[in-house]
Motif scaffolding. Structure first.
Motif, mmCIF file in Angstrom:
data_model
loop_
_atom_site.group_PDB
_atom_site.id
_atom_site.type_symbol
_atom_site.label_atom_id
_atom_site.label_comp_id
_atom_site.label_asym_id
_atom_site.label_seq_id
_atom_site.Cartn_x
_atom_site.Cartn_y
_atom_site.Cartn_z
ATOM 1 N N LEU A 34 0.833 -1.206 0.000
ATOM 2 C CA LEU A 34 0.000 0.000 0.000
ATOM 3 C C LEU A 34 0.867 1.255 0.000
ATOM 4 N N LEU A 35 1.871 1.290 0.883
ATOM 5 C CA LEU A 35 2.755 2.454 0.949
ATOM 6 C C LEU A 35 3.585 2.587 -0.325
ATOM 7 N N ALA A 36 3.997 1.443 -0.895
ATOM 8 C CA ALA A 36 4.774 1.487 -2.135
ATOM 9 C C ALA A 36 3.952 2.121 -3.254
ATOM 10 N N ASN A 37 2.678 1.767 -3.332
ATOM 11 C CA ASN A 37 1.823 2.342 -4.365
ATOM 12 C C ASN A 37 1.602 3.836 -4.153
ATOM 13 N N ILE A 38 1.491 4.244 -2.901
ATOM 14 C CA ILE A 38 1.295 5.665 -2.608
ATOM 15 C C ILE A 38 2.542 6.463 -2.994
ATOM 16 N N LEU A 39 3.716 5.956 -2.574
ATOM 17 C CA LEU A 39 4.963 6.684 -2.819
ATOM 18 C C LEU A 39 5.356 6.676 -4.291
ATOM 19 N N LEU A 40 5.133 5.535 -4.954
ATOM 20 C CA LEU A 40 5.611 5.403 -6.328
ATOM 21 C C LEU A 40 4.579 5.813 -7.377
ATOM 22 N N ASP A 41 3.457 6.302 -6.942
ATOM 23 C CA ASP A 41 2.490 6.822 -7.910
ATOM 24 C C ASP A 41 3.086 7.995 -8.693
ATOM 25 N N ASP A 42 3.881 8.802 -8.010
ATOM 26 C CA ASP A 42 4.553 9.920 -8.695
ATOM 27 C C ASP A 42 5.546 9.407 -9.738
ATOM 28 N N ASP A 44 5.217 6.606 -11.423
ATOM 29 C CA ASP A 44 4.404 6.163 -12.559
ATOM 30 C C ASP A 44 4.084 7.341 -13.481
ATOM 31 N N LYS A 45 3.657 8.424 -12.890
ATOM 32 C CA LYS A 45 3.289 9.599 -13.682
ATOM 33 C C LYS A 45 4.505 10.187 -14.399
ATOM 34 N N GLU A 46 5.676 10.152 -13.742
ATOM 35 C CA GLU A 46 6.894 10.676 -14.361
ATOM 36 C C GLU A 46 7.304 9.821 -15.556
ATOM 37 N N LEU A 47 7.222 8.497 -15.416
ATOM 38 C CA LEU A 47 7.574 7.606 -16.518
ATOM 39 C C LEU A 47 6.577 7.742 -17.672
ATOM 40 N N GLU A 48 5.303 7.902 -17.336
ATOM 41 C CA GLU A 48 4.294 8.107 -18.380
ATOM 42 C C GLU A 48 4.534 9.429 -19.112
ATOM 43 N N ARG A 49 4.945 10.462 -18.363
ATOM 44 C CA ARG A 49 5.228 11.767 -18.970
ATOM 45 C C ARG A 49 6.386 11.659 -19.959
ATOM 46 N N ARG A 50 7.375 10.816 -19.633
ATOM 47 C CA ARG A 50 8.526 10.631 -20.518
ATOM 48 C C ARG A 50 8.219 9.690 -21.684
ATOM 49 N N GLY A 51 7.078 9.006 -21.622
ATOM 50 C CA GLY A 51 6.730 8.070 -22.692
ATOM 51 C C GLY A 51 7.494 6.765 -22.624
ATOM 52 N N LEU A 52 7.909 6.350 -21.430
ATOM 53 C CA LEU A 52 8.669 5.118 -21.272
ATOM 54 C C LEU A 52 7.740 3.950 -20.939
ATOM 55 N N PRO A 53 7.817 2.857 -21.684
ATOM 56 C CA PRO A 53 7.028 1.667 -21.332
ATOM 57 C C PRO A 53 7.592 1.015 -20.076
ATOM 58 N N PHE A 54 6.733 0.662 -19.147
ATOM 59 C CA PHE A 54 7.195 0.068 -17.891
ATOM 60 C C PHE A 54 6.078 -0.777 -17.291
ATOM 61 N N VAL A 55 6.438 -1.617 -16.341
ATOM 62 C CA VAL A 55 5.476 -2.391 -15.568
ATOM 63 C C VAL A 55 5.953 -2.369 -14.120
ATOM 64 N N ARG A 56 5.000 -2.181 -13.191
ATOM 65 C CA ARG A 56 5.375 -2.077 -11.776
ATOM 66 C C ARG A 56 4.366 -2.829 -10.925
ATOM 67 N N TYR A 57 4.870 -3.507 -9.888
ATOM 68 C CA TYR A 57 4.033 -4.093 -8.856
ATOM 69 C C TYR A 57 4.668 -3.762 -7.518
ATOM 70 N N ALA A 58 3.955 -2.972 -6.694
ATOM 71 C CA ALA A 58 4.498 -2.494 -5.419
ATOM 72 C C ALA A 58 5.818 -1.772 -5.678
ATOM 73 N N ASP A 59 6.926 -2.236 -5.082
ATOM 74 C CA ASP A 59 8.196 -1.537 -5.271
ATOM 75 C C ASP A 59 9.109 -2.233 -6.281
ATOM 76 N N ASP A 60 8.580 -3.190 -7.018
ATOM 77 C CA ASP A 60 9.346 -3.850 -8.086
ATOM 78 C C ASP A 60 8.853 -3.343 -9.436
ATOM 79 N N PHE A 61 9.764 -2.932 -10.299
ATOM 80 C CA PHE A 61 9.346 -2.454 -11.608
ATOM 81 C C PHE A 61 10.430 -2.693 -12.651
ATOM 82 N N VAL A 62 9.981 -2.748 -13.912
ATOM 83 C CA VAL A 62 10.865 -2.933 -15.052
ATOM 84 C C VAL A 62 10.557 -1.830 -16.058
ATOM 85 N N ILE A 63 11.602 -1.169 -16.556
ATOM 86 C CA ILE A 63 11.454 -0.116 -17.557
ATOM 87 C C ILE A 63 12.127 -0.590 -18.844
#
Length: 259
Positions: A34-42, A44-63
């Motif tokens: 829950l905390l990982a999703n709250i903190l890393l929501d920003d 997600d938005k930053e990566l989307e703004r840059r147009g980078l494809p990524f996948v994230r679950y909690a605090d694990d992610f791949v770009i």
């Protein structure tokens, strides 16, 4: 936020004793993702703004990037963003730059230059192990209960791994599971007269039914033999409540198109 604060201060039970928590979040608790999703929501938005494809679950992610040079640049910039903007500590051991081919993530593995989503070998082994447990010959349960457990597990497993583009794999699983279920029926019938009666009831010619019923071949061998002709057919197994991975995969086609 009050609820989150209560989770963090609730303490943990170690060897039956409640101990207070002074910092961090307990591993495996509901507060951690829950905390990982709250903190890393920003993030997600930053990566989307840059147009980078990524996948994230909690605090694990791949770009994903198109080249090694791009990967190095993104790696450095994302690391700065996490440490400077979000004030988080980056795990250096788990953070790395690798080719997409062969990367495992949450039970999946990416294959090829385009990063095709497949089921990882570990997930495949775990699936087959669980199927063997459910269809074990020595389990003293009814076939209705066995098929019910199988439906529950298969539907849930495919609901998760239905993203994988592996129709042939799921078709092979279907064949293997059907044979194991036929094996369970053969073991359940046990006696020659019971086997003969059941086979004849399923439409098997009397002479063939007698020959199969008297066979001393293994359960696994007979599970393939009686599948031919008008014995324990795929349609009959479906009527008993057996699900097909291949059919479930086809139902999830709209989900794959949006993945």
């Amino acid at each position: 936020m009050t609820l989150v604060g209560r989770y963090l201060r609730a303490g943990v039970i170690v060897d039956g004793v409640l101990e207070p928590t002074h910092e961090g979040t307990p591993q495996g608790g509901p507060a951690s993702p829950l905390l990982a999703n709250i903190l890393l929501d920003d993030l997600d938005k930053e990566l989307e703004r840059r147009g980078l494809p990524f996948v994230r679950y909690a605090d694990d992610f791949v770009i994903f990037t198109k080249s090694m040079r791009s990967a190095q640049r993104v790696f450095a910039s994302v690391k700065r963003y996490l440490t400077d903007q979000l004030r988080l500590v980056v795990n250096q051991e788990k953070s790395r730059i690798v080719a997409s081919d062969g990367v495992e993530f949450l039970g999946f593995v990416f294959r090829g230059l385009r990063g095709t989503i497949n089921v990882s070998d570990k997930s495949t082994h775990r699936f087959k192990h669980r199927i063997r447990e459910i269809t074990g010959r020595s389990r003293g349960i009814s076939m209705e209960r066995r098929l019910g457990e199988l439906r529950t597990y298969v539907r849930g497993w495919m609901g998760y791994f239905g993203l994988a583009a592996q129709l042939k794999l799921f078709a092979r699983f279907d064949q293997w599971i059907r044979r194991r279920i036929r094996m369970c029926y053969w073991k359940r019938w046990r006696h020659v007269r019971t086997r003969r009666r059941e086979l004849i009831a399923l439409g098997v010619p009397r002479r063939q039914a007698i020959r199969h019923a008297k066979s001393r071949q293994s359960y696994w061998h007979m599970a393939k033999t009686i599948a031919s002709g008008v014995g324990l057919t795929n349609k009959w197994l479906q009527e008993q409540g057996m699900l097909s991975l291949k059919s479930l995969w086809a139902e999830l086609a709209p989900l794959r198109r949006t993945a």
